[in-house]
Design a protein around this motif. Structure first.
Motif, mmCIF file in Angstrom:
data_model
loop_
_atom_site.group_PDB
_atom_site.id
_atom_site.type_symbol
_atom_site.label_atom_id
_atom_site.label_comp_id
_atom_site.label_asym_id
_atom_site.label_seq_id
_atom_site.Cartn_x
_atom_site.Cartn_y
_atom_site.Cartn_z
ATOM 1 N N GLN A 78 -5.838 3.734 -11.146
ATOM 2 C CA GLN A 78 -5.183 3.751 -9.845
ATOM 3 C C GLN A 78 -5.283 2.363 -9.202
ATOM 4 O O GLN A 78 -6.299 1.676 -9.363
ATOM 5 C CB GLN A 78 -5.837 4.795 -8.936
ATOM 6 C CG GLN A 78 -5.701 6.211 -9.471
ATOM 7 C CD GLN A 78 -6.423 7.236 -8.631
ATOM 8 O OE1 GLN A 78 -7.184 6.905 -7.721
ATOM 9 N NE2 GLN A 78 -6.221 8.514 -8.942
ATOM 10 N N PHE A 79 -4.224 1.994 -8.478
ATOM 11 C CA PHE A 79 -4.148 0.688 -7.848
ATOM 12 C C PHE A 79 -3.716 0.846 -6.389
ATOM 13 O O PHE A 79 -2.874 1.681 -6.076
ATOM 14 C CB PHE A 79 -3.131 -0.202 -8.566
ATOM 15 C CG PHE A 79 -3.431 -0.445 -10.017
ATOM 16 C CD1 PHE A 79 -4.129 -1.573 -10.423
ATOM 17 C CD2 PHE A 79 -3.002 0.458 -10.989
ATOM 18 C CE1 PHE A 79 -4.415 -1.793 -11.767
ATOM 19 C CE2 PHE A 79 -3.265 0.234 -12.330
ATOM 20 C CZ PHE A 79 -3.978 -0.896 -12.727
ATOM 21 N N ASP A 80 -4.265 -0.008 -5.515
ATOM 22 C CA ASP A 80 -3.898 0.054 -4.103
ATOM 23 C C ASP A 80 -4.058 -1.335 -3.492
ATOM 24 O O ASP A 80 -4.770 -2.198 -4.015
ATOM 25 C CB ASP A 80 -4.783 1.068 -3.373
ATOM 26 C CG ASP A 80 -4.191 1.512 -2.046
ATOM 27 O OD1 ASP A 80 -3.020 1.167 -1.765
ATOM 28 O OD2 ASP A 80 -4.884 2.197 -1.287
ATOM 29 N N ALA A 99 -2.263 6.050 -3.924
ATOM 30 C CA ALA A 99 -2.355 4.885 -4.795
ATOM 31 C C ALA A 99 -1.257 4.970 -5.835
ATOM 32 O O ALA A 99 -0.682 6.028 -6.076
ATOM 33 C CB ALA A 99 -3.719 4.833 -5.466
ATOM 34 N N LEU A 100 -0.957 3.840 -6.473
ATOM 35 C CA LEU A 100 -0.031 3.821 -7.589
ATOM 36 C C LEU A 100 -0.842 3.962 -8.869
ATOM 37 O O LEU A 100 -1.782 3.195 -9.103
ATOM 38 C CB LEU A 100 0.777 2.521 -7.618
ATOM 39 C CG LEU A 100 1.867 2.435 -8.691
ATOM 40 C CD1 LEU A 100 2.916 3.525 -8.495
ATOM 41 C CD2 LEU A 100 2.519 1.061 -8.701
ATOM 42 N N ALA A 101 -0.507 4.955 -9.689
ATOM 43 C CA ALA A 101 -1.323 5.273 -10.858
ATOM 44 C C ALA A 101 -0.528 5.163 -12.148
ATOM 45 O O ALA A 101 0.676 5.426 -12.185
ATOM 46 C CB ALA A 101 -1.885 6.690 -10.733
ATOM 47 N N SER A 147 0.878 -1.161 0.000
ATOM 48 C CA SER A 147 0.000 0.000 0.000
ATOM 49 C C SER A 147 0.921 1.217 0.000
ATOM 50 O O SER A 147 2.095 1.106 0.303
ATOM 51 C CB SER A 147 -0.962 -0.001 1.192
ATOM 52 O OG SER A 147 -0.330 -0.402 2.371
ATOM 53 N N PHE A 148 0.418 2.367 -0.356
ATOM 54 C CA PHE A 148 1.313 3.438 -0.790
ATOM 55 C C PHE A 148 1.216 4.715 0.033
ATOM 56 O O PHE A 148 1.732 5.755 -0.378
ATOM 57 C CB PHE A 148 1.031 3.733 -2.273
ATOM 58 C CG PHE A 148 1.133 2.499 -3.131
ATOM 59 C CD1 PHE A 148 2.371 2.003 -3.502
ATOM 60 C CD2 PHE A 148 -0.010 1.814 -3.527
ATOM 61 C CE1 PHE A 148 2.480 0.850 -4.274
ATOM 62 C CE2 PHE A 148 0.083 0.664 -4.300
ATOM 63 C CZ PHE A 148 1.327 0.180 -4.671
#
Length: 207
Positions: free
Chosen positions: A198-200, A62-64, A32-33
């Protein structure tokens, strides 16, 4: 800053963790970011294709993927220190924008940025698909039609041996067998063309 729990001799010990969150048993890892710096890629992730960076989202950081690439381009980031064969892999994903493509998904057993398995959801097409990508060429293994809704959704993949199962928001939607990539490989995240996503809470249980 996040707190975690380690067990030792039956005692519960509270520990403070910073950066990506790793489970105590080392078999489970969660990225998680919230402790990552915005505007740059998260630690341990490679920017293979596309533009990957940590951003502020409506659910923390989040990682985008933010590049607007041509239709044939597969945007991909891999986690450099991962190597797993049999996996239970999940991520929360939110489709943000994209005219040609939207959404994205999970990569596993990746030999490199052109050879891997992929499970992705595309809200423009209302489908969840399992692919293999060999030498940069994508081949469909299985498809499921799922009507999209806005917001965050959870993608999950399990693979043991040659057996693959993929779930969308807790419902198993795809099952198949494939032996194209029989060995361990890296995990990662993926989008296509101009799909900005976006990813989390990327989680890996595997060996």
């Amino acid at each position: 800053m996040r707190t975690g729990i380690l067990t030792s001799g039956g005692l519960m010990l509270g520990v403070i963790l910073s950066g990506p969150l790793y489970a105590a048993d080392d078999a489970k890892r969660t990225w998680s970011f919230d402790d990552e710096a915005t505007g740059q890629i998260a630690r341990g992730f490679t920017n293979e294709v596309g533009q990957w960076s940590v951003v502020a989202s409506d659910s923390g950081k989040a990682l985008a993927q933010s590049a607007k690439n041509p239709n044939a381009v597969f945007n991909i980031t891999l986690i450099s220190d991962t190597s797993a064969k049999d996996v239970d892999l999940s991520v929360r994903m939110k489709a943000v924008a994209g005219e040609t493509d939207q959404g994205g998904g999970l990569v596993w057993r990746a030999r490199d940025a052109k050879n891997y398995y992929l499970a992705r959801y595309n809200p423009l097409e209302d489908n969840f698909r399992l692919y293999k990508v060999v030498a940069g060429k994508r081949t469909l293994i299985k498809n499921a039609d799922i009507t999209h809704t806005d917001g965050w959704h959870t993608l999950r993949v399990t693979m043991t041996g040659d057996r693959i199962a993929c779930s969308y928001d807790g419902t198993k939607s795809l099952e198949a067998r494939d032996s194209t990539f029989p060995g361990a490989g890296k995990i990662g995240l993926w989008s296509k063309a101009d799909a900005q996503s976006q990813f989390d809470d990327l989680t890996l249980v595997g060996k």
